[in-house]
Design a protein around this motif. Structure first.
Motif, PDB file in Angstrom:
ATOM      1  N   LYS A  17     -22.306  32.009 -26.257  1.00 15.41           N
ATOM      2  CA  LYS A  17     -23.173  33.135 -25.895  1.00 15.41           C
ATOM      3  C   LYS A  17     -23.115  33.409 -24.379  1.00 15.41           C
ATOM      4  N   SER A  18     -23.181  32.318 -23.599  1.00 19.44           N
ATOM      5  CA  SER A  18     -23.143  32.473 -22.134  1.00 19.44           C
ATOM      6  C   SER A  18     -21.830  33.095 -21.687  1.00 19.44           C
ATOM      7  N   MET A  19     -20.717  32.594 -22.240  1.00 22.63           N
ATOM      8  CA  MET A  19     -19.396  33.097 -21.860  1.00 22.63           C
ATOM      9  C   MET A  19     -19.239  34.569 -22.218  1.00 22.63           C
ATOM     10  N   LEU A  20     -19.627  34.944 -23.471  1.00 19.45           N
ATOM     11  CA  LEU A  20     -19.448  36.325 -23.920  1.00 19.45           C
ATOM     12  C   LEU A  20     -20.365  37.292 -23.167  1.00 19.45           C
ATOM     13  N   GLU A  21     -21.575  36.839 -22.878  1.00 17.49           N
ATOM     14  CA  GLU A  21     -22.520  37.668 -22.134  1.00 17.49           C
ATOM     15  C   GLU A  21     -21.992  37.977 -20.730  1.00 17.49           C
ATOM     16  N   LYS A  22     -21.453  36.935 -20.080  1.00 21.93           N
ATOM     17  CA  LYS A  22     -20.898  37.090 -18.724  1.00 21.93           C
ATOM     18  C   LYS A  22     -19.668  37.994 -18.753  1.00 21.93           C
ATOM     19  N   TYR A  23     -18.786  37.774 -19.760  1.00 24.07           N
ATOM     20  CA  TYR A  23     -17.572  38.578 -19.864  1.00 24.07           C
ATOM     21  C   TYR A  23     -17.933  40.060 -20.055  1.00 24.07           C
ATOM     22  N   ALA A  24     -18.895  40.335 -20.911  1.00 21.16           N
ATOM     23  CA  ALA A  24     -19.296  41.727 -21.164  1.00 21.16           C
ATOM     24  C   ALA A  24     -19.860  42.374 -19.907  1.00 21.16           C
ATOM     25  N   ALA A  25     -20.698  41.618 -19.175  1.00 22.98           N
ATOM     26  CA  ALA A  25     -21.301  42.158 -17.944  1.00 22.98           C
ATOM     27  C   ALA A  25     -20.245  42.405 -16.880  1.00 22.98           C
ATOM     28  N   ASP A  26     -19.310  41.447 -16.727  1.00 27.10           N
ATOM     29  CA  ASP A  26     -18.267  41.569 -15.698  1.00 27.10           C
ATOM     30  C   ASP A  26     -17.297  42.706 -15.978  1.00 27.10           C
ATOM     31  N   ASN A  27     -17.131  43.056 -17.260  1.00 23.97           N
ATOM     32  CA  ASN A  27     -16.126  44.059 -17.618  1.00 23.97           C
ATOM     33  C   ASN A  27     -16.732  45.385 -18.100  1.00 23.97           C
ATOM     34  N   GLY A  28     -18.015  45.559 -17.842  1.00 23.73           N
ATOM     35  CA  GLY A  28     -18.652  46.851 -18.080  1.00 23.73           C
ATOM     36  C   GLY A  28     -18.930  47.193 -19.524  1.00 23.73           C
ATOM     37  N   PHE A  29     -19.065  46.181 -20.394  1.00 26.83           N
ATOM     38  CA  PHE A  29     -19.403  46.449 -21.796  1.00 26.83           C
ATOM     39  C   PHE A  29     -20.930  46.475 -21.945  1.00 26.83           C
ATOM     40  N   GLY A  30     -21.455  47.574 -22.467  1.00 29.63           N
ATOM     41  CA  GLY A  30     -22.904  47.694 -22.645  1.00 29.63           C
ATOM     42  C   GLY A  30     -23.288  47.706 -24.118  1.00 29.63           C
ATOM     43  N   ASN A  31     -24.581  47.878 -24.353  1.00 31.89           N
ATOM     44  CA  ASN A  31     -25.130  47.921 -25.717  1.00 31.89           C
ATOM     45  C   ASN A  31     -24.657  46.713 -26.538  1.00 31.89           C
ATOM     46  N   CYS A  32     -24.800  45.529 -25.956  1.00 29.46           N
ATOM     47  CA  CYS A  32     -24.284  44.303 -26.603  1.00 29.46           C
ATOM     48  C   CYS A  32     -25.250  43.795 -27.688  1.00 29.46           C
ATOM     49  N   ARG A  33     -24.664  43.275 -28.751  1.00 28.68           N
ATOM     50  CA  ARG A  33     -25.464  42.682 -29.823  1.00 28.68           C
ATOM     51  C   ARG A  33     -24.757  41.425 -30.326  1.00 28.68           C
ATOM     52  N   PHE A  34     -25.521  40.322 -30.424  1.00 33.75           N
ATOM     53  CA  PHE A  34     -24.932  39.064 -30.895  1.00 33.75           C
ATOM     54  C   PHE A  34     -24.937  39.004 -32.428  1.00 33.75           C
ATOM     55  N   TYR A  35     -23.839  38.502 -32.952  1.00 31.79           N
ATOM     56  CA  TYR A  35     -23.727  38.151 -34.374  1.00 31.79           C
ATOM     57  C   TYR A  35     -23.334  36.680 -34.403  1.00 31.79           C
ATOM     58  N   ILE A  36     -24.166  35.825 -35.000  1.00 36.59           N
ATOM     59  CA  ILE A  36     -23.968  34.374 -34.879  1.00 36.59           C
ATOM     60  C   ILE A  36     -23.962  33.708 -36.250  1.00 36.59           C
ATOM     61  N   ASP A  37     -22.908  32.946 -36.531  1.00 37.15           N
ATOM     62  CA  ASP A  37     -22.819  32.116 -37.740  1.00 37.15           C
ATOM     63  C   ASP A  37     -22.744  30.659 -37.304  1.00 37.15           C
ATOM     64  N   ASP A  38     -23.867  29.969 -37.379  1.00 37.10           N
ATOM     65  CA  ASP A  38     -23.936  28.559 -36.965  1.00 37.10           C
ATOM     66  C   ASP A  38     -23.855  27.668 -38.201  1.00 37.10           C
ATOM     67  N   GLY A  39     -22.794  26.853 -38.263  1.00 28.00           N
ATOM     68  CA  GLY A  39     -22.629  25.946 -39.406  1.00 28.00           C
ATOM     69  C   GLY A  39     -21.732  26.513 -40.491  1.00 28.00           C
ATOM     70  N   TYR A  40     -20.830  27.429 -40.145  1.00 30.50           N
ATOM     71  CA  TYR A  40     -19.945  28.050 -41.129  1.00 30.50           C
ATOM     72  C   TYR A  40     -18.480  27.834 -40.753  1.00 30.50           C
ATOM     73  N   SER A  41     -17.694  27.430 -41.740  1.00 28.64           N
ATOM     74  CA  SER A  41     -16.275  27.186 -41.509  1.00 28.64           C
ATOM     75  C   SER A  41     -15.527  28.482 -41.280  1.00 28.64           C
ATOM     76  N   GLY A  42     -14.504  28.413 -40.407  1.00 29.19           N
ATOM     77  CA  GLY A  42     -13.681  29.580 -40.124  1.00 29.19           C
ATOM     78  C   GLY A  42     -12.680  29.867 -41.217  1.00 29.19           C
ATOM     79  N   VAL A  43     -12.525  28.948 -42.180  1.00 31.87           N
ATOM     80  CA  VAL A  43     -11.584  29.150 -43.272  1.00 31.87           C
ATOM     81  C   VAL A  43     -12.076  30.250 -44.212  1.00 31.87           C
TER      82      VAL A  43
END
Length: 544
Positions: free
Chosen positions: A33-59
């Protein structure tokens, strides 16, 4: 009017699974979250919304917030999707590639994987496919290692399921111990069932008494969401839940591993293994239900358990068999005239006279004659316990003693050879590791030894089962005598009483079909390897 990408949502997608946690804090949701928030702010991306899957396999792509993000994308609300790296999006290289190269472009969505230097607006990176493949390989390799660890634990008799069985809790040393709040409920369920109360009535009784269902109890005590959770009615029990509990060996202190499996790390559908492929270990934890009660329930489960309108089930369920075709006989109820209820051969009911005959016998008559015979037998046992013990054990004793000596010798030899083979295989493995023999030679030799060892273990299990049966025979006779003393005045047959004394009832066809004068011959097999043949004719039955 269509929104431009700058006006649309910038989806910041984070995902973490148990396997990813092994890589350390860098993959934590907080770090992502910290990394993506900083990246969005540094590169001018606005209207940000988090989508989070905690405990789910990438398969798997069946993740709740990923699906929510895709739904928002399909509605045209998302312009950009940003993840920490490609593996956060997914570890199935075919599906991940499909999203990056087809689905996102079709929906005019820009995709960025920060650490992997991927940005679809700057053109496809030729290494994306390779990275996705290695992410997929990592997931498969991790799954393989986890399966190996789980297999080792399973073979040691440790529980490998993550879900706590209802009625148990974990101790400080990670063992199953009875939960003081729910263990009495489990015992009550078994006691009600062996006394003829059907699962539907049990469920209604528990609901009436405000006892939480297993899923509701797990949610309120541990915060764990399970299938079937109904928070609007936490006291609602289902027949399926109760039936699953009544056949679960965990309640007699047994651990059964590998009852189910999956084909691969990508296919999560559970496949039920044959009983012979299970890894079963007895006495691994404290039981809640005694074995005799559990076995009684399993016998009853073998028959039809459909309750009548009052919630009562057939007391003879699983005990009555056709003497000719050996199939079970099931109770056919006549709702308006209960006195005409009778048992019919299953084969006859299914295929007609071409395969077997009806073997029709009245429920009322069978009930009366069994009750009468049990009163006679238990009275005799109470008055002559020593004589009964001698008669009950005499027939099988001499043969059993001869076989016992042979089995004990063979058992000792098998155990010694298994130990020798274990030592041989260990030495062979050391020789392979140190290069003294080739891998091919090791596999050839070890395969033969392992096959011999497996066959010996199977034979040893059979011998142990025989020895156990001999020990059980003595115990059955003692139990029969104790039960005869316990049930002094049997007024009514119950499943508990029947299964304490009788293991099987076989019904013969009448000499004259459909005759009201001619009765059925029946054979009663008692639990102490004694049988008795009777003829059921209503006029001969004493009802006192």
């Amino acid at each position: 009017m269509m929104k431009s990408n700058q006006q649309k949502i910038t989806a910041l997608y984070c995902r973490l699974s148990q396997e990813d946690e092994l890589e350390g804090e860098s993959n934590s949701i907080k770090n992502q979250k910290s990394m993506l928030e900083k990246y969005a702010a540094d590169n001018g991306f606005g209207n940000c919304r988090f989508y989070i899957d905690d405990g789910y396999s990438g398969v798997s792509f069946e993740r709740p917030d990923f699906k929510r993000m895709i739904a928002d994308m399909e509605k045209g609300e998302i312009g950009t999707v940003i993840t920490k790296d490609l593996s956060r999006l997914g570890r199935d290289y075919l599906k991940t590639g499909t999203y990056i190269e087809i689905i996102f472009p079709q929906n005019d969505v820009r995709y960025i994987a920060v650490n992997d230097g991927v940005d679809s607006e700057k053109g496809c990176n030729e290494f994306i496919g390779i990275r996705n493949y290695f992410n997929d390989f990592f997931a498969a390799d991790t799954s393989k290692k986890i399966r190996a660890v789980q297999r080792a634990k399973a073979e040691r008799g440790e529980r490998i399921g993550s879900k706590l069985p209802y009625g148990y809790m974990k101790s400080e040393d990670n063992r199953l111990v009875p939960d003081p709040d729910t263990a009495p409920v489990v015992k009550r369920i078994f006691d009600m069932y062996v006394n003829g109360v059907g699962t539907r009535t049990i469920a209604m009784t528990l609901e009436r008494d405000k006892i939480m269902s297993p899923s509701a109890y797990a949610y309120y005590k541990y915060g764990r969401k399970e299938n079937g959770l109904k928070l609007n009615n936490p006291y609602l029990w289902s027949d399926v839940t109760l039936r699953g509990m009544l056949v679960n060996e965990v309640y007699i202190g047994t651990t059964a591993n590998y009852k189910t499996t999956t084909k691969s790390n990508k296919l999560k559908k559970q496949i039920h293994n044959d009983r012979k492929d299970w890894l079963v270990f007895e006495n691994t934890h404290e039981p809640i239900v005694d074995k005799s009660t559990f076995e009684m329930v399993q016998k009853w489960f073998a028959g039809r358990r459909k309750p009548n309108k009052s919630g009562k089930t057939d007391v003879f369920a699983g005990l009555v068999y056709c003497a000719d075709c050996k199939s079970r006989m099931y109770l056919r109820r006549v709702l308006k005239y209960p006195k005409e209820n009778n048992y019919l051969c299953k084969t006859y009911q299914r295929y007609g006279n071409n395969h077997c005959t009806a073997h029709r016998i009245s429920e009322q008559d069978l009930h009366a004659v069994i009750l009468q015979k049990l009163r006679e037998v238990t009275a005799y046992v109470r008055e002559n316990p020593e004589e009964f013990y001698e008669i009950a054990s005499r027939n099988a004793r001499a043969e059993a003693e001869r076989e016992m000596k042979t089995y004990l010798r063979e058992k000792e030899a098998a155990e010694q050879r298994i130990a020798e083979l274990e030592s041989i295989i260990r030495c062979l493995y050391e020789d392979r590791v140190l290069g003294r023999i080739s891998v091919e030679r090791y596999e050839s030799l070890s395969s033969g030894y392992e096959t011999e060892q497996s066959e010996l273990k199977t034979k040893l299990n059979e011998m142990n089962a025989f020895l156990d049966e001999n020990e059980k025979r003595e115990q059955l006779i003692q139990d029969f005598i104790e039960n005869a003393k316990k049930y002094i005045d049997i007024q009514e047959l119950t499943p508990e009483i029947l299964r304490a004394f009788i293991s099987r009832i076989e019904v013969h066809e009448k000499a004259k079909w459909h005759s009201t004068e001619c009765g059925n011959d029946i054979v009663i097999y008692f639990t102490v390897e004694r049988k008795e043949q009777l003829n059921i004719q209503h006029k001969d039955i004493k009802t006192a």
